[in-house]
Design an enzyme around this catalytic site. Structure first.
Site, PDB file in Angstrom:
ATOM      1  N   HIS A   1       0.829  -1.202   0.000  1.00  0.00           N
ATOM      2  CA  HIS A   1       0.000   0.000   0.000  1.00  0.00           C
ATOM      3  C   HIS A   1       0.866   1.257   0.000  1.00  0.00           C
ATOM      4  O   HIS A   1       1.906   1.325   0.666  1.00  0.00           O
ATOM      5  CB  HIS A   1      -0.919  -0.019   1.239  1.00  0.00           C
ATOM      6  CG  HIS A   1      -1.994   1.012   1.199  1.00  0.00           C
ATOM      7  ND1 HIS A   1      -1.872   2.249   1.782  1.00  0.00           N
ATOM      8  CD2 HIS A   1      -3.226   0.986   0.632  1.00  0.00           C
ATOM      9  CE1 HIS A   1      -2.973   2.944   1.594  1.00  0.00           C
ATOM     10  NE2 HIS A   1      -3.822   2.203   0.894  1.00  0.00           N
TER      11      HIS A   1
ATOM     12  N   SER B   1      -8.685 -15.235  -2.126  1.00  0.00           N
ATOM     13  CA  SER B   1      -8.849 -13.802  -2.377  1.00  0.00           C
ATOM     14  C   SER B   1     -10.204 -13.522  -3.008  1.00  0.00           C
ATOM     15  O   SER B   1     -10.665 -14.269  -3.876  1.00  0.00           O
ATOM     16  CB  SER B   1      -7.741 -13.296  -3.299  1.00  0.00           C
ATOM     17  OG  SER B   1      -7.965 -11.936  -3.639  1.00  0.00           O
TER      18      SER B   1
END
Length: 380
Positions: free
Chosen positions: A120, A323
């Site tokens: 991130h 996921s």
């Protein structure tokens, strides 16, 4: 509160805007299937969780008792004895990551922070704010960290106490860095477990992996030193929030006693949102472990449905194990703006969050993406 007619009209317009967009975006990991109406009455109070829930201050209007229960829940979920852990409800994943990088820096003041290019964007900002040396590591095609490059960079820097920032679900592809491989390769070059710090950024997947049959390593039982999770993503919240859990022995190093509130504080923000604590408390008590499993499985099923539909239409879509993030070629700007997609370089993704009870939104997206990509092929 008495507002003028003009202000009331503005609020009404915003209300309708929110109704329209609450379930609209399919590209961002926000679970909108929450109902905290039982907590509305508490908005009449200024709930300030100032400092440490384990050492209450002289500001009495807090939700510390609820926060303690929340942290007990997450200590158990992430496989660390409650008495050996400490954490708190944060303002979001970035604060949780900053808190843990701060812990790591205090433990190893001269160490380098290693993170992959898929990490991130806030981590570079955190490194700058904390004045930490940092090193970006290459990523594999699926978004995992390049383990060989990690070890090469650690050795090249001569770092005996590296700080490893592991992604437990990357932003764009939901990839999980294999912390077992990281530990094995560090040990192979003579860097043992007590000599480095391993943080797990589990913003989204921290509330997925505990409820699947075959999770990748991610917990304290697997060897991490700390973990951060977002509250407004898989859990669902009307305001951004999160949870951070770390080893108590490391947290004690940064604790500060504050005389005028008669308390101890080791949080980043000091004064904290006591209402967010109530949201997290209500969320964990609103569903049983079996219901969480069912909820997660529904999201995984919807993600696989999207992959199958894309591939059936000839679109190269894929997802990582466990996921709910589905990656596919980036469509035209009009399409990704219409559906609120997150895009990076030549890829976009959708995230099958829990408020997608059926495939309606995903079907509409796939139809537009397929049309966009087919038009591009015809023009090329």
């Amino acid at each position: 509160m008495m507002l003028s007619v003009a202000y009331q009209e503005r609020l009404n317009d915003f209300w309708h805007y929110c109704l329209k967009n609450q379930y609209f975006n399919v590209g961002y990991p926000e679970s909108a299937d929450f109902d905290y109406s039982a907590l509305y009455r508490f908005f009449n109070f200024s709930l300030n969780n100032c400092g440490d829930w384990d050492a209450p201050s002289n500001y009495a209007l807090n939700s510390f008792s609820f926060e303690k229960e929340v942290m007990n829940y997450y200590a158990d979920l992430f496989q660390i004895p409650f008495e050996d852990s400490w954490g708190y409800v944060t303002n979001g994943g970035t604060e949780g990551n900053m808190f843990c990088c701060y812990l790591a820096r205090e433990l190893f003041p001269h160490a380098t922070l290693y993170y992959s290019k898929e990490t991130h964007y806030s981590v570079l900002k955190i490194a700058k704010l904390l004045r930490m040396k940092s090193c970006v590591i290459r990523s594999l095609d699926n978004g995992e960290i390049d383990y060989d490059d990690l070890i090469d960079q650690v050795q090249r820097n001569g770092d005996k106490n590296p700080i490893i920032f592991a992604n437990i679900g990357t932003t764009m592809s939901g990839a999980v860095d294999n912390i077992k491989i990281i530990q094995q390769q560090l040990e192979h070059v003579g860097i043992y477990r007590q000599d480095y710090y391993l943080h797990a950024d589990a913003a989204l997947s921290g509330m997925i992996l505990p409820f699947v049959d075959c999770p990748q390593p991610f917990s304290f039982g697997d060897g991490i030193d700390s973990i951060s999770v977002s509250g407004h993503k898989m859990i669902g919240s009307p305001v951004p929030g999160g949870i951070v859990v770390a080893k108590r022995k490391n947290v004690d190093r940064i604790a500060v006693d504050i005389d005028y509130i008669c308390a101890r504080d080791q949080t980043i923000s000091g004064s904290r949102n006591g209402h967010s604590v109530l949201f997290m408390w209500a969320a964990i008590h609103n569903r049983s472990p079996q219901q969480w499993q069912q909820r997660i499985q529904h999201c995984l099923n919807m993600a696989q449905y999207a992959v199958d539909q894309f591939q059936e239409a000839g679109i190269d879509a894929w997802r990582n194990p466990n996921s709910i993030t589905v990656v596919f070629p980036c469509p035209a700007e009009a399409v990704w703006k219409k559906h609120g997609l997150a895009v990076s370089e030549d890829h976009a993704h959708l995230i099958a969050t829990a408020h997608h009870k059926d495939s309606h939104k995903i079907d509409a997206l796939i139809k537009d993406v397929v049309a966009s990509l087919q038009e591009r092929l015809q023009l090329s």
